[in-house]
Design a protein around this motif. Structure first.
Motif, PDB file in Angstrom:
ATOM      1  N   UNK A  50     -15.123  12.465 -10.209  1.00 17.03           N
ATOM      2  CA  UNK A  50     -14.941  13.765  -9.570  1.00 17.03           C
ATOM      3  C   UNK A  50     -13.543  14.308  -9.850  1.00 17.03           C
ATOM      4  N   UNK A  51     -13.480  15.605 -10.067  1.00 15.46           N
ATOM      5  CA  UNK A  51     -12.190  16.261 -10.273  1.00 15.46           C
ATOM      6  C   UNK A  51     -12.353  17.768 -10.112  1.00 15.46           C
ATOM      7  N   UNK A  52     -11.224  18.423 -10.024  1.00 14.00           N
ATOM      8  CA  UNK A  52     -11.183  19.875  -9.989  1.00 14.00           C
ATOM      9  C   UNK A  52     -10.112  20.304 -10.985  1.00 14.00           C
ATOM     10  N   UNK A  53     -10.455  21.254 -11.828  1.00 10.32           N
ATOM     11  CA  UNK A  53      -9.530  21.742 -12.855  1.00 10.32           C
ATOM     12  C   UNK A  53      -9.426  23.249 -12.690  1.00 10.32           C
ATOM     13  N   UNK A  99     -22.228  14.082  -7.396  1.00 13.18           N
ATOM     14  CA  UNK A  99     -23.593  14.138  -7.932  1.00 13.18           C
ATOM     15  C   UNK A  99     -23.612  14.472  -9.418  1.00 13.18           C
ATOM     16  N   UNK A 100     -22.426  14.524 -10.022  1.00 13.46           N
ATOM     17  CA  UNK A 100     -22.284  14.757 -11.451  1.00 13.46           C
ATOM     18  C   UNK A 100     -22.724  16.142 -11.894  1.00 13.46           C
ATOM     19  N   UNK A 101     -22.517  17.113 -11.017  1.00 15.03           N
ATOM     20  CA  UNK A 101     -22.812  18.495 -11.372  1.00 15.03           C
ATOM     21  C   UNK A 101     -21.509  19.158 -11.800  1.00 15.03           C
ATOM     22  N   UNK A 102     -21.530  19.749 -12.984  1.00 12.65           N
ATOM     23  CA  UNK A 102     -20.383  20.446 -13.581  1.00 12.65           C
ATOM     24  C   UNK A 102     -20.481  21.906 -13.143  1.00 12.65           C
ATOM     25  N   UNK A 103     -19.503  22.387 -12.393  1.00 10.44           N
ATOM     26  CA  UNK A 103     -19.538  23.761 -11.879  1.00 10.44           C
ATOM     27  C   UNK A 103     -18.400  24.587 -12.471  1.00 10.44           C
ATOM     28  N   UNK A 104     -18.709  25.843 -12.793  1.00 12.74           N
ATOM     29  CA  UNK A 104     -17.703  26.761 -13.335  1.00 12.74           C
ATOM     30  C   UNK A 104     -17.714  28.041 -12.524  1.00 12.74           C
ATOM     31  N   UNK A 105     -16.537  28.453 -12.077  1.00 15.24           N
ATOM     32  CA  UNK A 105     -16.384  29.722 -11.361  1.00 15.24           C
ATOM     33  C   UNK A 105     -15.266  30.477 -12.092  1.00 15.24           C
TER      34      UNK A 105
END
Length: 113
Positions: A50-53, A99-105
């Motif tokens: 998990x991470x946030x970039x 949950x291994x979901x890659x999210x982009x905003x």
């Protein structure tokens, strides 16, 4: 510590990331990553992947030094010309949860600072 062990894995995802990044200009995007791709690159154990970039104008604005997964993703993004162009003048927040979901905003950088 082995450097850049997730870079090859992220480069495999670049075409998918590029597509979702483009779509994220209109609405938030997310897709599921294949956990075995990352586990074969390196075992993160309990700390997980998990991470946030957060990026502004293509530059990282949060601290990702503790996450090899995030650092390698940023390296893969900044070396792709199409993505480099897409993230200029934008705020992009990418995150991967348990949950291994890659999210982009994605939002446009305000001209009023």
């Amino acid at each position: 510590m082995e450097e850049r062990k997730y870079l090859t894995t992220w480069r495999k995802y670049i075409p998918v990331i590029r597509l979702h990044l483009k779509r994220s200009l209109n609405e938030d995007q997310s897709f599921k990553l294949n956990i075995t791709d990352f586990e074969s690159a390196g075992d993160r154990g309990k700390s997980g992947y998990t991470f946030s970039l957060s990026m502004e104008n293509g530059k990282v604005i949060n601290n990702i030094s503790g996450s090899a997964v995030a650092r390698d993703l940023y390296e893969a993004l900044r070396t792709d010309d199409a993505i480099k162009e897409m993230i200029q003048d934008k705020n992009v927040k990418i995150s991967v949860g348990k949950t291994f979901v890659f999210s982009i905003k994605t939002t446009h950088v305000s001209a009023y600072k």
